[in-house]
Design a protein around this motif. Sequence first.
Motif, PDB file in Angstrom:
ATOM      1  N   LEU A  59       0.878  -1.257  -0.076  1.00  0.00           N
ATOM      2  CA  LEU A  59      -0.127  -0.033  -0.104  1.00  0.00           C
ATOM      3  C   LEU A  59       0.948   1.354  -0.052  1.00  0.00           C
ATOM      4  O   LEU A  59       2.030   1.221   0.605  1.00  0.00           O
ATOM      5  N   PRO A  60       0.409   2.242  -0.669  1.00  0.00           N
ATOM      6  CA  PRO A  60       1.171   3.632  -0.542  1.00  0.00           C
ATOM      7  C   PRO A  60       1.277   4.090   0.865  1.00  0.00           C
ATOM      8  O   PRO A  60       0.490   3.696   1.989  1.00  0.00           O
ATOM      9  N   GLU A  61       2.408   4.660   1.274  1.00  0.00           N
ATOM     10  CA  GLU A  61       2.569   5.133   2.770  1.00  0.00           C
ATOM     11  C   GLU A  61       1.373   5.932   3.169  1.00  0.00           C
ATOM     12  O   GLU A  61       0.636   6.982   2.632  1.00  0.00           O
ATOM     13  N   GLY A  62       1.046   5.695   4.371  1.00  0.00           N
ATOM     14  CA  GLY A  62      -0.113   6.436   5.111  1.00  0.00           C
ATOM     15  C   GLY A  62      -1.241   5.735   5.086  1.00  0.00           C
ATOM     16  O   GLY A  62      -2.277   5.848   5.441  1.00  0.00           O
ATOM     17  N   LEU A  63      -1.288   4.552   4.282  1.00  0.00           N
ATOM     18  CA  LEU A  63      -2.600   3.710   4.204  1.00  0.00           C
ATOM     19  C   LEU A  63      -2.447   2.286   4.773  1.00  0.00           C
ATOM     20  O   LEU A  63      -1.501   1.543   4.487  1.00  0.00           O
ATOM     21  N   LEU A 115      -9.498  -0.622   5.143  1.00  0.00           N
ATOM     22  CA  LEU A 115      -8.060   0.229   5.024  1.00  0.00           C
ATOM     23  C   LEU A 115      -8.434   1.565   5.596  1.00  0.00           C
ATOM     24  O   LEU A 115      -9.421   1.975   5.720  1.00  0.00           O
ATOM     25  N   ALA A 116      -7.586   1.890   6.404  1.00  0.00           N
ATOM     26  CA  ALA A 116      -7.526   3.178   7.111  1.00  0.00           C
ATOM     27  C   ALA A 116      -6.272   4.019   6.552  1.00  0.00           C
ATOM     28  O   ALA A 116      -5.280   3.682   6.464  1.00  0.00           O
ATOM     29  N   ALA A 117      -6.837   5.324   6.360  1.00  0.00           N
ATOM     30  CA  ALA A 117      -5.629   6.211   5.737  1.00  0.00           C
ATOM     31  C   ALA A 117      -5.327   7.395   7.126  1.00  0.00           C
ATOM     32  O   ALA A 117      -6.316   7.719   7.908  1.00  0.00           O
ATOM     33  N   SER A 118      -4.158   7.740   6.995  1.00  0.00           N
ATOM     34  CA  SER A 118      -3.726   8.386   8.179  1.00  0.00           C
ATOM     35  C   SER A 118      -4.120  10.122   7.754  1.00  0.00           C
ATOM     36  O   SER A 118      -5.000  10.230   6.776  1.00  0.00           O
ATOM     37  N   ILE A 119      -4.240  11.124   8.780  1.00  0.00           N
ATOM     38  CA  ILE A 119      -4.462  12.440   8.595  1.00  0.00           C
ATOM     39  C   ILE A 119      -3.868  12.901   7.616  1.00  0.00           C
ATOM     40  O   ILE A 119      -4.323  14.058   7.037  1.00  0.00           O
ATOM     41  N   ASP A 120      -2.566  12.616   7.426  1.00  0.00           N
ATOM     42  CA  ASP A 120      -1.728  13.186   6.072  1.00  0.00           C
ATOM     43  C   ASP A 120      -1.727  12.312   5.099  1.00  0.00           C
ATOM     44  O   ASP A 120      -0.838  12.824   4.321  1.00  0.00           O
TER      45      ASP A 120
END
Length: 216
Positions: A59-63, A115-120
Amino acid sequence: MNKKIIFLAMALLCLANVTKAENVGIDDFTIKQGETIQVGIKLSNTHTNLTAFSMTLTLPEGLTLVDATPTARYGGSITIGMPDTDTYNICGIWMNGNSLGAISGFSGNLLILTLAASIDFDGGTGTLTDVDFITIDRQHVRPADISFTVQYERASDLFIGDANMDGEIDVSDVMTVVNKSLGKEVTPFNMGNADTNEDGIIDVIDVMNIVYLVLH
């Protein structure tokens, strides 16, 4: 002449067999910063006796992968390993030994990913590689690797300009963005707050925009 026709027929038959390989896929999707969604891993299959599988999800960074849940198509259990940052090994094992296989039907979602995404989180590309299905008679069926694009929407609680997340827009935010634009490691740092023009890049334009916010 007859030999040529037979050779051509055999070549076409071989080509047909190659194109019948199983296919997996993840559609491109959009996720809002700081939120959680569910995304399916699709499977289009020709074999009816698939009993186990493994795959590598990057996954892309932050996901982050929170969970992988089998759909009604799959009768087995799922395990998740994380050998490296942003990379997950997903395995499905079916213990029942009859000849019907564990995967029903010929198309549809095999797994549902949470899937969870960070705030940034600011988007990127993910991949599904090393996919390997195993049949009841222990044959391997290996679909092609795939990639998918993840776009992001800004979180509603972003504070544009507050790059260091201290609740204020001041000279410390300017310095945070300057250092980030130079490739330095900056902590704390909020990508959504710092990327003032929403182009996915921290550069001199963002520095100038935050200077403007400080002065006004």
